[in-house]
Scaffold this active site. Structure first.
Site, PDB file in Angstrom:
ATOM      1  N   TYR A  39       0.838  -1.202   0.000  1.00 18.89           N
ATOM      2  CA  TYR A  39       0.000   0.000   0.000  1.00 18.89           C
ATOM      3  C   TYR A  39       0.873   1.252   0.000  1.00 18.89           C
ATOM      4  O   TYR A  39       2.055   1.190   0.344  1.00 18.89           O
ATOM      5  CB  TYR A  39      -0.933  -0.017   1.223  1.00 18.89           C
ATOM      6  CG  TYR A  39      -2.177   0.826   1.053  1.00 18.89           C
ATOM      7  CD1 TYR A  39      -3.072   0.571   0.025  1.00 18.89           C
ATOM      8  CD2 TYR A  39      -2.466   1.884   1.916  1.00 18.89           C
ATOM      9  CE1 TYR A  39      -4.220   1.341  -0.144  1.00 18.89           C
ATOM     10  CE2 TYR A  39      -3.615   2.655   1.753  1.00 18.89           C
ATOM     11  CZ  TYR A  39      -4.483   2.371   0.718  1.00 18.89           C
ATOM     12  OH  TYR A  39      -5.616   3.140   0.556  1.00 18.89           O
ATOM     13  N   VAL A 141     -17.639   0.297  -1.568  1.00 16.60           N
ATOM     14  CA  VAL A 141     -17.832   1.575  -2.268  1.00 16.60           C
ATOM     15  C   VAL A 141     -18.970   1.443  -3.273  1.00 16.60           C
ATOM     16  O   VAL A 141     -19.831   2.325  -3.377  1.00 16.60           O
ATOM     17  CB  VAL A 141     -16.531   2.031  -2.988  1.00 16.60           C
ATOM     18  CG1 VAL A 141     -16.791   3.254  -3.858  1.00 16.60           C
ATOM     19  CG2 VAL A 141     -15.432   2.344  -1.980  1.00 16.60           C
TER      20      VAL A 141
END
Length: 320
Positions: A39, A141
């Site tokens: 990440y 999402v």
């Protein structure tokens, strides 16, 4: 395994600190990526996992003005380390949330619904009756995009991977307010023309996959439309035909909620208005938490494994 459950001393409460009892925290793809070291932000090790969650304030330092015992709080940014039962954090790392928001909604509030809200608001001016196309529509999402769009009168075309229980998933997304649910294969079929007889072609495409899925999706955008990439589940680059740039002037943009928060650190008004809007949708029943499986903290290994299985439509939530 890189992860283990450990008992730690709770840090001493400083003047500007807040002692929080964590209530619930989800396992998101970004949390897994942080553990894998892939990440964009990595916590110095040893670290506590988890970037999202909700807790209750137990005690505050004498300089703390914005929070008091009993308040509900969520992380103000990434890297807080929410997979724990208690923690002591600086006041500025926490955001107060209304106590009337259900715990699971509050625990999953700071990343997915905010990402959906910003992407629908910040890239194209959308009016009721307009449409948006998105892939990974069953993600956290994706589910938020469907509901926030529906509340604004915007129609969604939702792309999902073909799977054994497809009819069940289609039914669930339609119940959230999806206008159309199609598989990635359908994007290449002439039947797509039927959809655009009843709704306009989208000006906005939201991409969380990459690879072929995105290329096929952007074929259906209006000229001068925008593709916003916020994830890369297929781990493949976004491929765009040259003709889409030259003859249709498509725009390719990116979005990362963490960056938005950094860029708007001084814009307290912007942050407050987004949180208010999202909380209002929750109160009105127009935005619900994603499909969740609640797991006690000691069963964290099973929860992590479940969160990494393909075709997961349920978010693992650690109960703390």
């Amino acid at each position: 395994s890189l992860l283990r459950l450990k008992d730690l001393e709770v840090a001493k409460l400083g003047d500007s600190d807040v002692h929080v009892k964590m209530l619930a925290a989800p396992i998101n793809p970004a949390d897994i990526n942080m553990i894998q070291g892939t990440y964009a932000i990595l916590s110095p090790l040893p670290a506590v996992g988890g970037n999202e969650g909700v807790g209750e304030v137990l005690e505050v330092g004498r300089r703390v003005a914005s929070l008091k015992p009993g308040d509900r709080v969520i992380p103000a940014g990434a890297g807080l380390g929410t997979w724990r039962t208690q923690g002591v954090f600086p006041e500025e790392m926490l955001l107060k949330v209304p106590s009337d928001i259900p715990v699971l909604c509050a625990a999953t509030l700071s990343i997915n619904p905010c990402t959906a809200y910003r992407m629908l608001a910040d890239f194209e001016t959308l009016a009721p009756g307009d449409s948006v196309i998105q892939n990974a529509a069953n993600s956290g999402v994706g589910q938020a995009v469907i509901q926030i769009a529906k509340a604004s009168g915007i129609k969604t075309i939702n792309v999902v991977r073909d799977r054994p229980d497809l009819p069940k998933l289609v039914e669930r997304l339609m119940a959230l307010g999806a206008e159309h649910v199609v598989t990635e294969e359908m994007l290449r079929k002439p039947e797509m023309k039927e959809i655009f007889k009843s709704i306009p072609k989208p000006r906005l495409a939201l991409n969380c996959v990459g690879g072929k899925s995105t290329t096929d999706m952007l074929r259906h955008l209006q000229p001068k439309g925008t593709v916003v990439t916020y994830g890369g589940m297929a781990r493949q680059p976004v491929m765009v035909p040259v003709s889409a740039f030259i003859f249709r002037d498509l725009r390719l943009r990116g979005f990362w909620m963490t960056q938005w928060r950094k860029d708007h650190a001084q814009d307290q008004e912007g942050l407050a208005s987004m949180m208010d809007a999202v909380c209002q949708l929750i109160r009105r029943g127009q935005l619900t938490a994603p499909a969740c499986t609640e797991v006690p903290l000691q069963d964290y290994r099973a929860a992590l494994e479940a969160s990494m299985k393909p075709f997961t439509s349920s978010k693992q939530i650690l109960l703390l």
